[in-house]
Design a protein around this motif. Sequence first.
Motif, mmCIF file in Angstrom:
data_model
loop_
_atom_site.group_PDB
_atom_site.id
_atom_site.type_symbol
_atom_site.label_atom_id
_atom_site.label_comp_id
_atom_site.label_asym_id
_atom_site.label_seq_id
_atom_site.Cartn_x
_atom_site.Cartn_y
_atom_site.Cartn_z
ATOM 1 N N GLY B 147 -0.868 5.802 2.947
ATOM 2 C CA GLY B 147 -2.043 5.843 3.804
ATOM 3 C C GLY B 147 -1.976 6.504 5.168
ATOM 4 O O GLY B 147 -3.019 7.234 5.412
ATOM 5 N N CYS B 291 -8.064 -1.655 4.881
ATOM 6 C CA CYS B 291 -7.662 -0.290 4.116
ATOM 7 C C CYS B 291 -7.143 0.643 5.129
ATOM 8 O O CYS B 291 -7.503 0.725 6.251
ATOM 9 N N THR B 293 -6.584 3.659 4.841
ATOM 10 C CA THR B 293 -6.994 4.926 4.936
ATOM 11 C C THR B 293 -8.533 5.043 5.912
ATOM 12 O O THR B 293 -8.968 5.922 6.382
#
Lengths: 281, 400
Positions: B147, B291, B293
Amino acid sequence: MGDRLVHHGEATKKAARPRLAVFKFASCDGCQLSILNLEEDLLALGQALDIAYFPEASSDMKPGPYDIGLVEGSITTAEDAHRILSIRRQTKVLITIGACATAGGIQALRNWADVEAFKQVVYPSPEYIQSLSTSTPISEHVQVDFELWGCPIDKGQLLRVITDLIAGIQPRLPADSVCLECKRRGNVCVLVAKGMPCLGPVTRIGCGAICPGMGRDCYGCFGPSEGARKGPGLPPNTASLAKHFHGGLQLIPIEIMRRFRGINGYGSSFLAESNAWEKKT
Amino acid sequence: MATRPTTQFGTERTGICIMSIASEMRGILPTANLQRLLDALSAKGYRIIGPTAHDGSVVWETVRSVSDLPIGWRDQQEPGRYRLEQTASQEVFGVVHGPQSLKPFVFAPREPLLQIERTKDGFAPRQMIPQLEKVAVIGARACDLAGLTVQDRIFLNDAYRDPYYAARREGLFVIAVNCVRALSTCFCASMETGPRAKTGFDLALTEVDDRLLIEAGSEAGFDLLSDLSLSPAPQKLLDEAATRVDACGHSQVRRLERSRLPQALYDAHEHPRWDDVAGCCLACTNCTMVCPTCFCHAAEETPDLDHQQTAHVRLWDSCFTQEHGYIHGKNIRPTIKDRYRMWLTHKLASWIDQFGMSGCVGCGRCITWCPVGIDLTEELSALLVPASRSSVTSQQVEGP
Ligand code: SF4
Ligand code: SF4
Ligand code: SF4
Ligand code: SF4
């Protein structure tokens, strides 16, 4: 909306300052106290605005017209239904503050009940009580320019709206879910990690996600997220969350009904959801 | 995972494959002596951050002693559900992960970018670059590193280098932990991002019973390892560690079907499955917040009442919010269907066109932390089945 204020920008400091009025209807005064709790910002507010009418703070009550009117409380009597009309006529920018003014408040529970029966039980001489059978938000009676949700409101948000109005710009009132702020703050989700029936996903941002921050579930005091009553967007997906409370968290229908029928139970999409689950009880 | 190399940033941290590590770049440390590693980091001036048990999960917090870490705890994760449970073991890294990836350390949830003062003839902005702070994060997983690589690609891209991100990134020292237990929500193996930390770490640990295999992945990591003067790792331990990490990858029950991406998802633009998932999705933003990303952000002004100064603040935003889809005069994503479709299509398809890599690293966080347990791997599988057969398939939520 800010351009409706005659005074703005540099002019506000010297010449006539915008006139502020704070009105009270059926409410607990908590939102007005949030104004008084602004502490040092209150002094700055008093310099930026002429606080012309604020009975909770001062007995010096000047007559209208007013530039900004903050309205706390819901409409529960015929007299109040009349009074709000005259306030609207005297006020350029009318802002409701809090769950009562914006959605009818906790007292809107009477809208599902028999008010006459309540009077008989509570008061020794019920014939003296003059009251409507409903508690309704200000927007059911007059045009409202901005709505500040919360029980009580977030004082920072109020200050921000006033700051924008003085500058002559459109105040920004985000209608995202509480979850957005909850995650920004780094809270652990109480719904996922503890199975608590948190209303954050369908509740409007603005409080700073303080309840999940203290390990408890949001009970929706900022009302439905986007598209609730005013503003753009569609109503939040309360149906999916309610289904999950039932199928995933094992809440029974009456518990789900009560979850949505709280402080903002009369706020449009919460109202529809609680009614849907009442049918299943 | 990526069609273009993804390791072009932070070169001294990259490109080290476990098989090629020279023997002096690794050693063993009895788990009981882990404090030595923490002390060595402190001695080098790092603030150490690790997972700490909090409110039924783990969150990153400053740790001073090994006892601050969640010793003996394990996490169980499934769609929409997270539970910590205590075991009899003395495992230090038994909890795989909590809601936070490494993202908050580099891309802050809320930070002032500019402080702007009104002046006689206009205004004067001042850039608020964060001060360099040496932060050592212990316990990052392979998916977290992947990530971070994705975020580096976005925020450190030459032409659009973000000085705020860069300043935080510079001080970051990452101590990864190779996974030996997969969660039901993990699918890093199918994304080829884990469970072994391949690149982007300074040190990597593998917990094998009461011993830690430590490997260096950067010069800074190598320096630290040298300070510890550990005994060399016997081949048997290396083999055992490799076997356990491999087994973890093989045990993963979820996988993401990515062979036909990105095109297959573009082709599914009118698929009825989007309506089904929209009926379930709350547009609550949790999937994007957790998340590792997701990089969307909003900006807001915070002026004083007298309008003499304001901070220009950047804060995490999400494609699930109403305002995110607003362009002048129109909202281009008014419905939840529009937003979920935007999210999944960007994450799994157009991200590849945009950045040459997938926007998903397979950490499974969006599955666990979705309040109603929507599972992107399941959604993708359904979307890849021609429309006529997949409409109104499995329901995530039991109806009343
Ligand atoms: S605790 Fe509540 S408000 Fe916070 S992320 Fe979870 S559901 Fe949303
Ligand atoms: S978390 Fe929910 S109930 Fe608590 S203050 Fe915020 S909006 Fe109100
Ligand atoms: S999309 Fe979900 S599984 Fe993929 S990296 Fe983001 S949070 Fe993890
Ligand atoms: S997929 Fe889940 S976490 Fe994401 S916005 Fe929808 S309900 Fe929220």
